[in-house]
Design an enzyme around this catalytic site. Sequence first.
Site, PDB file in Angstrom:
ATOM      1  N   LYS A 104       2.127  -3.123   7.391  1.00  0.00           N
ATOM      2  CA  LYS A 104       2.439  -3.311   5.965  1.00  0.00           C
ATOM      3  C   LYS A 104       3.888  -2.890   5.688  1.00  0.00           C
ATOM      4  CE  LYS A 104       0.071  -4.507   3.023  1.00  0.00           C
ATOM      5  NZ  LYS A 104      -0.269  -5.856   2.500  1.00  0.00           N
ATOM      6  N   TYR A 126      -2.035  -0.342  10.997  1.00  0.00           N
ATOM      7  CA  TYR A 126      -2.135  -1.034   9.700  1.00  0.00           C
ATOM      8  C   TYR A 126      -0.930  -0.720   8.826  1.00  0.00           C
ATOM      9  CZ  TYR A 126      -3.340  -1.568   4.762  1.00  0.00           C
ATOM     10  OH  TYR A 126      -3.292  -1.881   3.421  1.00  0.00           O
ATOM     11  N   THR A 182       0.816  -1.212   0.000  1.00  0.00           N
ATOM     12  CA  THR A 182       0.000   0.000   0.000  1.00  0.00           C
ATOM     13  C   THR A 182       0.852   1.265   0.000  1.00  0.00           C
ATOM     14  OG1 THR A 182      -1.531   1.265   1.382  1.00  0.00           O
ATOM     15  CG2 THR A 182      -0.104  -0.250   2.526  1.00  0.00           C
ATOM     16  N   ASP A 183       0.262   2.365  -0.495  1.00  0.00           N
ATOM     17  CA  ASP A 183       0.966   3.659  -0.430  1.00  0.00           C
ATOM     18  C   ASP A 183       1.011   4.206   1.002  1.00  0.00           C
ATOM     19  OD1 ASP A 183      -1.706   4.388  -0.118  1.00  0.00           O
ATOM     20  OD2 ASP A 183      -1.712   5.877  -1.719  1.00  0.00           O
ATOM     21  N   GLU A 184       0.204   3.622   1.910  1.00  0.00           N
ATOM     22  CA  GLU A 184       0.171   4.157   3.284  1.00  0.00           C
ATOM     23  C   GLU A 184       1.500   3.993   4.006  1.00  0.00           C
ATOM     24  OE1 GLU A 184      -3.230   3.424   5.674  1.00  0.00           O
ATOM     25  OE2 GLU A 184      -4.617   3.664   4.012  1.00  0.00           O
TER      26      GLU A 184
END
Length: 355
Positions: A165, A161, A136-138
Amino acid sequence: MKKILITGGAGFIGSHVVRLFVNKYPDYQIFNLDKLTYAGNLENLKDIENKANYKFVKGDITDADFINNLFQQEKFDAVIHLAAESHVDRSISNPLEFVQTNVIGTVNLLNVAKHAWGCSKDKSLPADKKFYHVSTDEVYGSLGDEGLFTEETAYDPHSPYSASKAASDHFVRAYFDTYNLPVVISNCSNNYGPNHFPEKLIPLCIHNIKNNKPLPIYGKGENVRDWLFVEDHANAIDVIFHNAKLGSTYNIGGHNEWTNIDVIRLLCKIMDKKLGRAAGENEKLITFVKDRAGHDLRYAIDSSKLQNELGWKPSLQFEEGLGKTVDWYLANEEWLSHVTSGDYQKYYEQQYVTR
Ligand code: NAD
Ligand code: DAU
């Protein structure tokens, strides 16, 4: 003939990836390994469940013996790893579950693949094998008003989260550097489309508009996300899986930034028309609620590496994609009623108490 293990294939993005691979590559054997948590739903794959090149296996990526036996038995050529706990709000109330699945589960898969493929720094990279980690870009944290995340942006995760990741991405790269495990990673922006569990902003609001319920907007609705239609993400995964250099990373995004409040206003307008309601009717449901803890202000992806090197580009404009998504939810009432039965109501009652 390639044997591919896709993890998390019964979830939102995984189901689109499984469908694409099963239909586009009849010579591949696709194994969908999924624990079927609240987010996993085999109804997402009804149309392909009887195809000769598809098999579903129920199992948990954190179970080392089970994964090891499955690898011994099936001798997979590749893994496309999507299984994860994916909802930021749930990670705030239950971070350990995210460590368990996203970190331990990923390392477990890496270990088993390394062992099964005999990877080591003393041998060259096995060019006929691949471990593709979907991320993810997060992991990059939060942007201010300017700039875009590139593949070189330093990791700076804020939620449990995104921290889980980020940890899993680091482990994937560590297995490339330390053991010559043939890995590829992609980091994608916010997806939307069919099969999205109605806890995430867009499907939650579609569900609530339909039922004339409040549309909870965190803070002032000024946070920005970069939205991509889920089939465009699945296509990017296909392109990267087949063409990326081992050890490389690609960002995936739609160049499609919207504040949350603007997304929901657009959705309200689209659904006024589709439900035959008066213009402005649905907007009355917008309700500003307490902000998410540690809420990242803005995500925006620079996907030029993927576009220039591998020729991928998004296919759908946002308004068209949102319209298609709304049509899907309106046509799939049974799916929606199944996933919102059971613990769904309890989860939302708890959410509102804490806000
Ligand atoms: P999802 O929550 O819809 O699906 C996750 C799937 O994983 C479910 O089918 C679930 O049953 C399965 N799963 C969970 N724990 C498992 C376990 N221990 N063992 C086996 N299966 C398990 O998630 P999603 O939105 O489809 O996201 C898929 C992947 O893509 C995730 O890795 C996520 O981090 C990443 N991603 C998501 C987005 C997005 O916008 N949704 C964007 C970028 C990246
Ligand atoms: O950027 C990629 C990520 O996008 C993925 O890695 C995650 O798995 C996925 O869940 C998604 O994370 P977000 O937190 O951005 O998605 P969500 O739909 O939960 O929220 C989108 C924005 O809307 C965010 O700014 C929070 C806000 N929001 C969300 C919900 C659920 C609200 O204002 N109200 C809500 O009820």
